[in-house]
Scaffold this active site. Structure first.
Site, PDB file in Angstrom:
ATOM      1  N   ASP A 160      39.721  38.365  32.361  1.00  0.00           N
ATOM      2  CA  ASP A 160      39.124  39.026  31.209  1.00  0.00           C
ATOM      3  C   ASP A 160      37.852  38.295  30.808  1.00  0.00           C
ATOM      4  O   ASP A 160      37.896  37.148  30.354  1.00  0.00           O
ATOM      5  CB  ASP A 160      40.127  39.039  30.048  1.00  0.00           C
TER       6      ASP A 160
ATOM      7  N   ARG B 234      39.583  48.183  24.239  1.00  0.00           N
ATOM      8  CA  ARG B 234      40.433  48.948  25.142  1.00  0.00           C
ATOM      9  C   ARG B 234      41.869  48.955  24.627  1.00  0.00           C
ATOM     10  O   ARG B 234      42.493  47.911  24.489  1.00  0.00           O
ATOM     11  CB  ARG B 234      40.385  48.354  26.558  1.00  0.00           C
TER      12      ARG B 234
ATOM     13  N   ASP C 243      37.716  37.043  27.074  1.00  0.00           N
ATOM     14  CA  ASP C 243      38.577  35.887  26.824  1.00  0.00           C
ATOM     15  C   ASP C 243      38.009  34.629  27.446  1.00  0.00           C
ATOM     16  O   ASP C 243      38.030  33.553  26.831  1.00  0.00           O
ATOM     17  CB  ASP C 243      39.974  36.156  27.395  1.00  0.00           C
TER      18      ASP C 243
ATOM     19  N   THR D  71      46.946  52.809  26.548  1.00  0.00           N
ATOM     20  CA  THR D  71      46.319  53.947  27.221  1.00  0.00           C
ATOM     21  C   THR D  71      45.122  53.556  28.081  1.00  0.00           C
ATOM     22  O   THR D  71      44.664  54.354  28.906  1.00  0.00           O
ATOM     23  CB  THR D  71      45.841  54.971  26.184  1.00  0.00           C
TER      24      THR D  71
END
Length: 211
Positions: A202, A106, A205, A110
């Site tokens: 996340d 990702r 992560d 954006t």
């Protein structure tokens, strides 16, 4: 995609394990193990209606007509990197499945998905493909992964995630109305950084200990 094709799996074991994963102090090892376990449980749900055919087998007592899964073997398609957290649990149930790898990241500015790797079996048109990614947040990665599979001939696709946001579901509905979704929970919303709230942070992560 209608709301009825978004399947929220409310099994108590899945909900309990998800709550453990949400805890901010959960260790990397614990998070990874729980994601693997939930992947196995979600695999039961997403494969519940696979077609069966009767074949003749021989038991120690006699021959019989017994049900076996019909057609070519499943293909599991994790979106790298976090999607591989589901893979071992699913392969434990379906060890003969083929595996497609879809590399997307990702863009932090954006929030759009950027492809960097793709490798899959050639005959996707003849297989049921289970696309998987723990988080359906903006929906950009899931939509891009589904588009890649369709471009390579896949026709029967199912998407599995751990958590979904209403925004991600809406985007996926808009772009891939023909693909049903299985998820353990639909959370409240996205924050300004595109993370699910309350979510679990996340997933990549936390699974790999990179933050």
């Amino acid at each position: 995609m209608s709301a009825s094709s978004v399947n929220v799996v409310t099994h108590p074991l899945i909900q309990h394990k998800l709550s453990l994963m949400r805890e901010k102090d959960r260790s990397t090892k614990g998070f990874r193990e729980l994601l693997n376990e939930i992947g196995m449980l979600l695999c039961y749900e997403v494969t519940r209606d696979l077609p069966l055919e009767l074949v003749e087998i021989e038991t120690p007592i006699s021959t019989m007509q017994a049900p076996k899964i019909a057609g070519k073997k499943l293909t599991f398609a994790p979106i790298l990197r976090a999607g591989v957290g589901f893979l071992d649990g699913m392969l434990a149930l379906v060890p003969s499945a083929r595996v497609a790898h879809i590399g997307l990241y990702r863009d932090p500015a954006t929030l759009q998905a950027v492809e960097y790797y793709y490798k899959a079996p050639q005959d996707l048109s003849d297989r049921t493909v289970i696309l998987m990614d723990p988080m359906l947040a903006t929906g950009n990665s899931a939509c891009a992964g589904a588009s890649l599979l369709k471009a390579r001939g896949a026709r029967d696709i199912r998407f599995v995630c751990l958590l979904a946001a209403p925004e991600g579901i809406a985007q996926f509905q808009l772009e891939h109305a023909d693909i049903p979704v299985w998820t353990a929970a639909v959370d409240e919303r996205l924050n300004d950084h595109g993370y699910i709230v309350p979510g679990l942070g996340d997933a990549g992560d936390r699974m790999f200990g990179t933050k």
